[in-house]
Enzyme design. Structure first.
Site, mmCIF file in Angstrom:
data_model
loop_
_atom_site.group_PDB
_atom_site.id
_atom_site.type_symbol
_atom_site.label_atom_id
_atom_site.label_comp_id
_atom_site.label_asym_id
_atom_site.label_seq_id
_atom_site.Cartn_x
_atom_site.Cartn_y
_atom_site.Cartn_z
ATOM 1 N N ARG A 99 0.966 -1.253 0.081
ATOM 2 C CA ARG A 99 -0.081 -0.143 0.165
ATOM 3 C C ARG A 99 0.815 1.172 -0.036
ATOM 4 O O ARG A 99 0.672 2.248 -0.610
ATOM 5 C CB ARG A 99 -0.994 0.147 1.256
ATOM 6 C CG ARG A 99 -1.906 1.062 1.050
ATOM 7 C CD ARG A 99 -3.277 0.819 2.156
ATOM 8 N NE ARG A 99 -2.566 1.051 3.598
ATOM 9 C CZ ARG A 99 -3.233 0.793 4.685
ATOM 10 N NH1 ARG A 99 -4.643 0.368 4.367
ATOM 11 N NH2 ARG A 99 -2.601 0.731 5.733
ATOM 12 N N LYS A 107 -2.609 6.566 1.348
ATOM 13 C CA LYS A 107 -2.297 7.128 2.995
ATOM 14 C C LYS A 107 -1.389 8.284 2.855
ATOM 15 O O LYS A 107 -0.305 8.431 3.496
ATOM 16 C CB LYS A 107 -1.613 6.040 3.859
ATOM 17 C CG LYS A 107 -2.359 5.818 5.061
ATOM 18 C CD LYS A 107 -2.224 4.531 5.539
ATOM 19 C CE LYS A 107 -2.036 4.662 7.305
ATOM 20 N NZ LYS A 107 -3.286 5.245 7.654
ATOM 21 N N GLU A 151 -16.127 6.400 4.673
ATOM 22 C CA GLU A 151 -15.247 5.892 5.802
ATOM 23 C C GLU A 151 -15.310 6.972 6.768
ATOM 24 O O GLU A 151 -15.789 8.271 6.520
ATOM 25 C CB GLU A 151 -14.038 5.232 5.370
ATOM 26 C CG GLU A 151 -13.167 6.266 4.858
ATOM 27 C CD GLU A 151 -11.719 5.849 4.606
ATOM 28 O OE1 GLU A 151 -11.240 5.030 5.446
ATOM 29 O OE2 GLU A 151 -11.118 6.289 3.631
HETATM 30 N N1 PLP Z 1 -8.981 4.298 6.564
HETATM 31 C C1 PLP Z 1 -8.368 5.493 7.120
HETATM 32 C C2 PLP Z 1 -8.609 6.654 6.580
HETATM 33 C C3 PLP Z 1 -7.070 5.231 7.766
HETATM 34 O O1 PLP Z 1 -6.370 6.111 8.166
HETATM 35 C C4 PLP Z 1 -6.951 3.722 8.264
HETATM 36 C C5 PLP Z 1 -5.703 3.449 9.007
HETATM 37 O O2 PLP Z 1 -4.874 2.965 8.515
HETATM 38 C C6 PLP Z 1 -7.932 2.580 7.853
HETATM 39 C C7 PLP Z 1 -8.730 2.903 7.108
HETATM 40 C C8 PLP Z 1 -7.550 1.353 8.316
HETATM 41 O O3 PLP Z 1 -6.699 0.746 7.426
HETATM 42 P P1 PLP Z 1 -6.046 -0.491 7.946
HETATM 43 O O4 PLP Z 1 -6.727 -1.399 8.514
HETATM 44 O O5 PLP Z 1 -4.885 -0.820 6.743
HETATM 45 O O6 PLP Z 1 -5.005 0.023 9.316
HETATM 46 C C1 COI Z 2 -3.854 3.475 11.610
HETATM 47 O O1 COI Z 2 -5.006 2.615 11.981
HETATM 48 O O2 COI Z 2 -2.769 2.870 11.461
HETATM 49 C C2 COI Z 2 -3.900 4.874 11.132
HETATM 50 O O3 COI Z 2 -2.921 5.124 10.351
HETATM 51 C C3 COI Z 2 -5.283 5.536 11.559
HETATM 52 C C4 COI Z 2 -4.773 6.737 12.059
HETATM 53 C C5 COI Z 2 -5.983 7.550 12.203
HETATM 54 C C6 COI Z 2 -4.172 6.410 13.637
#
Ligand code: PLP
Ligand code: COI
Length: 340
Positions: A81, A183, A219
């Site tokens: 990612r 991200k 989201e």
């Molecule tokens: N959506 C956003 C905007 C995020 O910042 C995060 C955190 O990483 C997620 C979703 C969840 O992603 P993940 O499950 O890969 O941590």
């Molecule tokens: C994560 O879940 O790793 C994120 O980056 C989300 C952040 C809002 C702490």
């Protein structure tokens, strides 16, 4: 020796650990990188990151398992990612295998900060990259720094396992063809006003709608969302402007292959969420946080089975996913990266 930290009560904050990984990109290549005790960064006042926010990041966790190993969860997916984020932001990709090694090396160097099994806490790992050389015309930097630091964390939402309340804000998180699916730090910078405003009004988080029509659920600022239908199907938004959550991808697999539940990724009109019985946020930081209510300008939707803590299905998903992460349940091939 484990650090003397009150693991049960650390919350989601920054606690400085001993070592971090640093690698620099110059003249078209990444150097070998190194671990350092220096937690500071010195860059030009005109660095690309400071002027035009050229930065992206990742987030994943390391856990102590029931049999006292230290592992982390699907770091290869964070590496992939981050490569996508870098490409979208015209940044050089840090090679994916090296990304995983940097994560492992950084956690290994900070083992004393990995919370013990049973504490409910984990070691959050934050890989990130930024443009470091002077940039004044609007263009990508030529030099970059990739870093990985770690910090022990507890639950993201202060109220722990209690249900949170979301509101639909008068702001968008992402443009239709913007950067919502990667991200990028800029996605979070522009969410700060909305989150402060939400907190001031007594809400835990913002639930963003799709930026093109503002009719479909997307989201929150830091997590994806899932719903459970009355017949126990997991439903989650399909959109090109949300971050493809690794937790969500893993939960959908767990639902299908461990719990025999149907799952569906689809466009979810806001007008239909009143039909769901459970709702939860999912992400590395959020894990699975039950949502009790969503407020949209005076109109309230209450999720009957998650209004007071996790609903039954959410709880099963949570137990299975965290069971896999903590070595209590056999993991699918390749999900668990051994560290020590
Ligand atoms: N959506 C956003 C905007 C995020 O910042 C995060 C955190 O990483 C997620 C979703 C969840 O992603 P993940 O499950 O890969 O941590
Ligand atoms: C994560 O879940 O790793 C994120 O980056 C989300 C952040 C809002 C702490």
């Amino acid at each position: 020796m484990k650090k003397d930290i009150d693991w049960q009560n650390i919350g989601f904050g920054y606690i400085k650990t001993d070592y971090r990984f640093v690698s620099n990109f110059k003249d078209g290549t990444w150097d070998n990188g190194f671990l350092t005790e220096d937690d500071t960064v010195t860059i030009s006042e005109c660095a690309g990151v400071l002027q035009y926010a050229q930065t992206c990041f990742e987030g994943l966790k390391a856990y102590t398992t029931i049999d006292n190993r230290v592992v982390c969860f699907r770091p290869d997916l964070n590496a992939a990612r981050m490569a996508t984020s870098c490409q979208r932001l015209e940044m050089p990709v840090f090679p994916e295998k090296r990304f995983v090694k940097a994560v492992i090396d950084t956690v290994k160097a900070n083992l004393d900060y990995v919370p013990p099994f049973g504490s409910g806490a984990s070691l959050y790992i934050r890989p990130y990259m930024f443009g470091s050389n002077p940039v004044i015309g609007v263009k990508p930097a030529a030099e970059y720094q990739f870093r990985v630091f770690t910090t022990p964390v507890g639950s993201y939402f202060k109220n722990g396992a209690k249900s949170i309340v979301l509101r639909v804000p008068d702001f968008d998180r992402a443009a239709p063809l913007g950067t919502g699916h990667v991200k990028a730090g800029l996605n979070y910078a522009m969410s700060l006003h909305a989150i402060v405003d939400a907190h001031n009004q007594g809400f835990n988080e913002n639930l963003y709608l799709d930026p093109a029509t503002r009719t479909n659920v997307e989201e929150t600022g830091g997590a994806n969302i899932i719903f459970v239908t009355k017949d126990n199907k997991i439903v989650t938004p399909k959109s090109n402007s949300i971050l493809p959550s690794i937790t969500r991808k893993s939960l959908l697999y767990v639902a299908q292959h461990y719990l025999n539940l149907n799952v569906e990724e689809k466009v979810i009109p806001y007008s239909e969420i009143k039909n769901f019985k459970e709702c939860a946020l999912c992400g590395t930081a959020a894990v699975l946080s039950p949502v009790g209510k969503i407020v949209n300008h005076g109109d309230e939707v209450i999720f009957p089975d998650s209004s007071d803590g996790m609903g039954e299905i959410t709880q099963k998903l949570f137990d299975t996913l965290t069971g896999i992460q903590l070595g209590k349940i056999t993991s699918p091939e390749g999900w668990i990266q051994e560290i020590s």
